[in-house]
Design an enzyme around this catalytic site. Structure first.
Site: not given
Ligand code: GLA
Ligand code: ZN
Length: 667
Positions: A151, A306
């Site tokens: 991210e 995710e």
């Molecule tokens: C983000 C991060 C993950 C985690 C999630 C939790 O997407 O990339 O490492 O922290 O949030 O929802």
């Protein structure tokens, strides 16, 4: 797209590095992964402190063991580069890796995603680490893809970044004289006489120069792209075979994702809708659009990297998904082009802020939970859909122009609804009118859309900043037979964020058959209405006064000193046509307009039937995903005989879809 993979990926972020003193956990996890129909995990995302415990000493033994055992267990591995979080020794010994905030304070060690994007030392350390990882694992048969960092986000105001910004400006503008001109610096006596006087905008420096603000966004976006390129080159110079992705985020503002996507082979993203709050249908429309933007970044299937199997830990209210919602929201991603359903996270850790974040496996360590069963159901569904859906394209006839630079420019503009012009929401309202009718949509930015001729309809909501000769592209598109919808607040500034002189929308008044006069902003609670032959539709927030110059007036303002004046127009131009919507219309108003446009242009819809509110249909390949976002069973009348691929049930006529139910229909 991914050479070693032959079907949907199902799995998620996995942190075996948090359990190295419990080898039984890895064994148990592999067993549970099979039970959950999981075939893929992402590892190493935050492992730098273990991979390089002190500067220059690598320790890969634990990771060798993890990857080997996953491979023997038949689980694919997405291998991360660990640049999303650095070890403490690095921050202690090399302060320059730490980010400086807009208050010009250097952060201390802690958190994650907070490194300086410019630091040559950090880039070099990342390059060395990535090269070592690639040399060790790129040929490992378990490893299918690189997960670059995590991210990417944010900006840094350190002296290195300030200098890099100046260098970027020098390259762009050549001379200080030119910069002064393009930045309109005579305003408030801001003329620069030395490059060293230029500082990044921040509360400590200046936020009054709108051209500079947009350039700073462009620079930081570009700087992130070069950071990604450094990561990608370091792994792909060892072997170009393994594709790279970077996990992106929803409604993300910091960087131009169309540009970042050029630096990856596959787009992936992290999707966290807020279900069961005020309005599930609005939430679904928002996330359908997020998925479609991700698919559009490279015009190819993407990966859902995710999502939560149940709840998150970071919202003010961490609500569980109600029965049905996990399958429904997972298949929504698939319907819009995802070739995976991946989770954060496979297993809950014992500590840290994410210890209570939803996971496939909780602290009880078993598969005997509601969440585990939900996840298993998704795994089985993906297997059922494999041949009909995996890698299948979506071919929209409609394109929405959605442009990051325009978004920045709108957010910085001080006019209308100050700081609340709601570009993203507005784009979503136009999108929603089509999504509810089952019409597929592509997104395109002004740089990427070289050829619009393949689309029957182009929608350009709030195209405030017209850049890169976009007016010529739209002109040619309509002239040659295209249909264009535009709105208030369009064609106002050029790519330097300087106002166009003369009639606006710049370069498009002949295409639209109107010119704009003034922009009125209403106070909260105030409204107006659009009155057309077919009805009356609420208006709020923004009303533009326009003068028709050849366009046919289809609707007028109901009240105020501009009552009776044009608010909605249609114009035939060349072989094509255009509509202009001069005010911020309610969703109902947009639905009515697009309902007519769909009919008139004969746009393909997923299902030829009238759907109950909250039930939507999305086509991917030969399949139609019918999704019920309401908590009530709904009656759906089908337009033919279908099979629901999820359970092989034959469906035709009027059928009942369960609350939060989903069907995947094939003729
Ligand atoms: C983000 C991060 C993950 C985690 C999630 C939790 O997407 O990339 O490492 O922290 O949030 O929802
Ligand atoms: Zn910096």
């Amino acid at each position: 797209m991914i050479p070693r993979v032959t079907g949907f990926l199902h799995g998620g972020d996995y942190n075996p590095d948090q359990w190295l003193d419990r080898p039984d956990i890895l064994e148990k996890d592999i067993e549970l992964m099979h039970a959950a129909h999981v075939n893929c995990v992402s590892v190493g995302i935050f492992s730098w402190a273990l991979l390089e415990p002190e500067e220059g000493r690598y320790d890969f033994k634990w990771l060798d063991e993890v990857i080997d055992r996953l491979y023997k267990g038949g689980i694919y591995v997405i291998l991360a580069t660990p640049s999303g979080a650095r070890p403490a020794w690095m921050a202690q010994q090399h302060e320059e890796v730490l980010r400086v905030n807009g208050q010009h304070q250097r952060m201390h060690f802690g958190h994650r995603h907070n490194h300086c994007l410019t630091s040559p030392y950090y880039r070099e350390k990342v390059r060395q680490m990535n090269t070592a990882l690639a040399q060790r694992y790129a040929d490992h048969p378990a490893v299918i893809m690189w997960h670059l960092s995590n991210e990417y986000s944010g900006q840094c105001h350190c002296p290195l970044c300030q200098q890099a910004f100046r260098d970027w400006l020098k390259e762009k503008y050549g001379t200080l004289e030119n910069l002064n001109k393009k930045w309109w610096t005579t305003f408030w006596s801001h003329r620069y006489t030395d490059w060293a006087q230029v500082e990044a905008p921040s509360p400590m420096t200046d936020t009054s120069n709108l051209s500079m603000l947009v350039d700073w966004q462009r620079f930081t976006s570009w700087q992130c792209k070069t950071f990604i390129d450094n990561e990608r080159e370091s792994v792909q110079s060892v072997t170009p075979k393994l594709p790279c992705t970077a996990n992106l985020m929803e409604r993300f503002w910091d960087y131009d994702y169309f540009s970042l996507a050029e630096s990856m082979d596959i787009v992936s993203w992290d999707s966290y809708p807020e279900w069961h709050n005020a309005d599930n249908v609005a939430e679904a429309a928002d996330f359908a659009m997020n998925h479609d933007i991700m698919r559009s970044l490279k015009k190819q299937p993407f990966l859902l990297m995710e999502s939560t199997p149940s709840q998150v830990n970071w919202k003010p209210h961490n609500k569980l998904k109600r029965p049905g919602m996990h399958l429904l929201s997972s298949l929504q991603a698939v319907a819009h082009g995802s070739d995976s359903v991946q989770y954060f996270q496979w297993r809950k850790g014992r500590g840290g802020v994410e210890m209570f974040h939803g996971a496939v496996v909780g602290h009880d360590g078993t598969g005997d939970t509601r969440v585990f069963r939900d996840v298993t159901q998704v795994g089985m569904a993906l297997e059922k859909l494999q041949s009909a859906v995996w890698q299948k394209p979506i071919k929209p006839e409609v394109c929405i122009l959605f442009d990051w630079e325009n978004r920045w420019a709108i957010d910085f503009a001080q006019t209308g609804q100050m700081g609340n012009m709601r570009y993203f929401d507005t784009v979503n309202m136009h999108y929603r009118a089509l999504w509810e009718k089952g019409v597929s949509v592509d997104f395109c930015d002004m740089r990427a859309c070289t050829d619009l001729s393949g689309y029957k309809l182009v929608i350009a909501p709030m195209l405030f900043m017209l850049r890169n000769g976009m007016e010529d592209k739209l002109h040619a598109y309509v002239e040659n037979g295209g249909a264009l919808v535009m709105t208030y607040f369009s064609g106002v500034v050029d790519e330097y964020n300087l106002a166009y002189l003369g009639e606006t929308p710049h370069g498009l008044t002949d295409v639209l058959g109107i010119k704009t006069l003034e922009l009125d902003a209403l106070y909260p609670g105030q409204g107006n209405a659009l009155v057309t032959e077919n009805g009356r539709y609420e208006i709020g927030e923004l009303c533009e006064l326009i003068a028709p110059q050849g366009a046919k007036v289809l609707g007028t303002y109901e009240s105020d000193f501009y009552a009776g004046d044009a608010a909605f127009t249609h114009h035939a131009f060349g072989k094509g046509q255009s509509w202009y919507i001069a005010a911020k219309l309610s969703q109902e108003g947009l639905n009515a307009i697009y309902g007519d446009v769909i009919k008139q242009l004969n746009l393909a819809v997923a299902l030829q039937t009238k759907l109950p509110a909250g039930v939507v249909t999305t086509r991917r390949g030969e399949c139609i995903f019918v999704q019920n976002y309401t908590d009530q069973a709904q009656r759906v009348t089908l337009d033919g005989a279908y099979t629901n691929l999820l359970n092989d049930e034959a469906l035709q006529g009027t059928c009942t879809i369960a609350p939060f139910g989903v069907w995947v229909l094939k003729k």
